[in-house]
Design an enzyme around this catalytic site. Structure first.
Site, PDB file in Angstrom:
ATOM      1  N   LYS A 104       9.065   5.756   6.781  1.00 43.08           N
ATOM      2  CA  LYS A 104      10.179   6.239   5.949  1.00 43.08           C
ATOM      3  C   LYS A 104      10.709   7.566   6.473  1.00 43.08           C
ATOM      4  CE  LYS A 104       8.453   4.046   1.727  1.00 43.08           C
ATOM      5  NZ  LYS A 104       9.191   2.802   1.536  1.00 43.08           N
ATOM      6  N   HIS A 164       5.752   4.155  -8.083  1.00 43.38           N
ATOM      7  CA  HIS A 164       5.674   2.952  -7.256  1.00 43.38           C
ATOM      8  C   HIS A 164       4.298   2.332  -7.507  1.00 43.38           C
ATOM      9  CE1 HIS A 164       5.176   0.671  -3.490  1.00 43.38           C
ATOM     10  NE2 HIS A 164       6.461   0.797  -3.292  1.00 43.38           N
ATOM     11  N   CYS A 221       9.092  -2.485  -6.497  1.00 41.35           N
ATOM     12  CA  CYS A 221       7.668  -2.167  -6.678  1.00 41.35           C
ATOM     13  C   CYS A 221       7.476  -1.089  -7.725  1.00 41.35           C
ATOM     14  CB  CYS A 221       7.007  -1.745  -5.367  1.00 41.35           C
ATOM     15  SG  CYS A 221       6.979  -3.042  -4.144  1.00 41.35           S
ATOM     16  N   GLN A 258       8.782   9.050  -0.481  1.00 39.19           N
ATOM     17  CA  GLN A 258      10.250   9.092  -0.511  1.00 39.19           C
ATOM     18  C   GLN A 258      10.808  10.468  -0.176  1.00 39.19           C
ATOM     19  OE1 GLN A 258      12.440   6.702  -0.777  1.00 39.19           O
ATOM     20  NE2 GLN A 258      10.882   5.139  -1.034  1.00 39.19           N
ATOM     21  N   ASP A 261       2.612  11.862  -4.174  1.00 40.33           N
ATOM     22  CA  ASP A 261       3.036  10.752  -3.317  1.00 40.33           C
ATOM     23  C   ASP A 261       4.406  11.114  -2.748  1.00 40.33           C
ATOM     24  OD1 ASP A 261       4.041   8.481  -2.186  1.00 40.33           O
ATOM     25  OD2 ASP A 261       3.906   7.239  -3.996  1.00 40.33           O
TER      26      ASP A 261
END
Lengths: 148, 420
Positions: free
Chosen positions: B240, B137, B378, B217, B214
């Protein structure tokens, strides 16, 4: 509730499938790119003028049906128009897709099929990308246009 | 016949999972969009919030809104208690060693920027290298590009293959003694690929490089154990994970956070300020300058409670079944092409439809009450790799149903009809 067919009218679907004036003009005197960073739509306009009139105009690039059909219809409408006429058509088209104001539909001709965009606020930029690019090329600073 | 059996099998796998019961926890799901029941399939962009999260935030503002860490009055004590107990929930949720390792930030994006600037800017030079991936991303690309401009550090990318998986042998080639940071997404937001982060972390550590994962998600789909992973930094966003927007978490190993200078200066991050100098506060407060997003933290705590109650194990079983069902059903649609076919995938279905731009798909689906994401997500380098400007992305959460996937299929067929 909107009928989706109000947006995707037959003329739009047709101009998306077989865009008119799609390609490059080798001896264009104005070439300008328009970019919508939100969705990645990218169009390039090729305009041949004599300083006062648009003698030829074409475009290429990628985009959604609305942006491709809009560019196809716009380039059709712009052929052999003066730059002043182009400017006034820009203003009328802008009103067509953003406000309820009255506009001269006779003057806009086929372009009125894009009026449905008004009910889909997220898609106004798709229809207007090529127009902002044209305006910047003709009367603006001729800098690449982004819709953000 | 075979396919039908498969679908029945998929549905049986999760019949113990009472979706309808859980759906009642989410007020937003019970509404009509354009005259059709809302089908929310944009969970990779943001998840919906259960009533318990909304209530926790409301209760804070109704009953004990107050600034934290400073007041001696009851409201402030209550707010501080709620804020710090949420930190403990986060610590337990990702199995960190200590609450000192849990820094509250605005979101995963801010957490990555914090690490890039505080950890990277002070210690890296043009002799050093950072490895990221083509799958990232923009939030895990741009902060490193900025750092590269500031320090001259070299940025290298692990390539992806046609299934949207990282090419691990290439990663091995990129690693060397100059590698200082490896920053990789746990799960790709554009394609749903689950990256082999255990291997990535172990290999980086062999060269002494620090690893940032990261997890934006990941946390709503799979349990995360930062101790077991042995990652140096792990970041994620509250929104999220069924929590509010504007709140996120930076996990960092204590010794690293200890060495890092503050990212921002202000109140709460100091022990003592004179006109000459400032003594910084202890961890994690050193990195929490200014009045924080108190209601956001409390909401995030409530979201973690909610997820724990259902259990990430149960969530992932149901989501995998949804993905399998959607995969089978959509593969029958002519002209539909999957983008991202990794063997290890979470419940994200990215696709293109022949001759129809994703934006048009999005508009037509919306007209049927279905919310999906269309665009480059993105992750423009991913689109560049597949040589497409955009995809349509349906991303499922545990509150989605088979019926909703049927509605998606029907709407995709409608798109084809509009453009036929």
């Amino acid at each position: 509730m909107f009928d989706i067919k109000d947006l995707y009218q037959e003329i739009i679907v047709d101009h998306n499938r077989s865009p008119r004036n799609f390609g490059v003009i080798d001896d264009a005197d104005k070439i300008l790119e328009g970019f919508n960073p939100l969705c990645g739509d990218k169009l390039k306009l090729y305009i041949k003028t004599d300083g006062q009139n648009i003698n030829d105009i074409a475009f290429d690039g990628t985009g959604c049906a609305i942006s491709i059909a809009s560019a196809s219809l716009m380039t059709d409408a712009m052929k052999n128009k003066s730059i002043d006429e182009a400017e006034s058509l820009f203003n009328e088209f802008h009103a067509l897709i953003t406000t309820e104001d009255k506009f001269d539909s006779e003057h806009l001709g086929k372009l009125t099929v894009l009026a449905g965009v008004k009910d889909f606020p997220g898609r106004v930029k798709c229809a207007s990308l090529c127009w902002h690019t044209l305006r910047s090329a003709l009367v603006g600073d001729n800098k690449p246009v982004t819709t953000e | 016949m075979n396919k039908k059996n498969n679908i029945a099998e998929i549905q049986n796998q999760t019949e113990d999972f009472d979706v309808e019961k859980f759906r009642k926890d989410f007020p937003i799901l019970h509404q009509e969009i354009n005259g059709k029941p809302l089908v929310y399939l944009d969970n990779a962009a943001t998840t919906q919030k259960p009533k318990s999260v909304i209530d926790a935030i409301e209760k804070y503002y109704q009953k004990y809104n107050s600034n934290i860490h400073r007041g001696v009055h009851t409201l402030s004590e209550n707010a501080t208690e709620a804020y710090e107990s949420a930190r403990l929930k986060v610590k337990n949720f990702i199995n960190a060693n200590s609450t000192k390792e849990i820094v509250f930030v605005r979101g995963a994006t801010e957490a990555i920027n914090l690490v890039a600037q505080s950890f990277g800017r002070n210690s890296l030079s043009k002799e050093d290298e950072i490895i990221i991936t083509e799958l990232e991303h923009h939030a895990n690309i741009v902060p490193w590009q900025l750092l590269s401009q500031q320090t001259g550090v070299k940025l290298k990318y692990i390539p992806i293959n046609k299934d949207g998986e990282l090419v691990e042998p290439e990663y091995k080639k990129l690693l060397n003694e100059k590698t200082r940071i490896v920053a990789v997404g746990h799960i790709s937001n554009a394609l749903g690929t689950i990256n082999p982060i255990e291997n990535i972390i172990n290999m980086a550590h062999e060269y002494g490089a620090k690893v940032l994962i990261d997890g934006a998600q990941a946390t709503s789909h799979t349990s995360v154990d930062v101790k077991k992973l042995d990652c140096d930094f792990y970041v994620f966003s509250g929104h999220k994970l069924f929590g509010p927007t504007g709140i996120g978490v930076l996990y960092g190993k204590e010794n690293l956070l200890e060495e890092m200078p503050p990212y921002q200066g202000g109140g709460d991050m100091i022990k003592m300020v004179t006109m000459k100098e400032t003594q910084y506060n202890d961890l994690p407060y050193k990195f929490e300058a200014g009045t924080p997003n108190i209601s956001g933290v409390i909401g995030l705590g409530a979201a973690i409670d909610y997820v724990n109650k259902i259990g990430l194990e149960n969530i992932s079983v149901h989501e995998n079944a949804l993905l399998n069902y959607a995969n089978q059903k959509t593969s029958e649609i002519t002209g539909l092409k999957f983008i991202g076919t990794a063997k290890q995938k979470t419940s994200i279905l990215s696709f293109t439809l022949e001759g129809i731009h994703p934006h048009d798909v999005g508009t037509i689906l919306n007209n049927e009450g279905i919310a999906i994401r269309t665009g480059h997500h993105c992750a423009m380098p991913v689109m560049e790799y597949f040589k497409i400007p955009a995809t349509s992305r349906a991303s499922f959460s545990f509150y989605n149903t088979y019926k909703e996937i049927d509605a998606l299929i029907e709407a995709i067929e409608k798109c084809k009809k509009v453009f036929s």
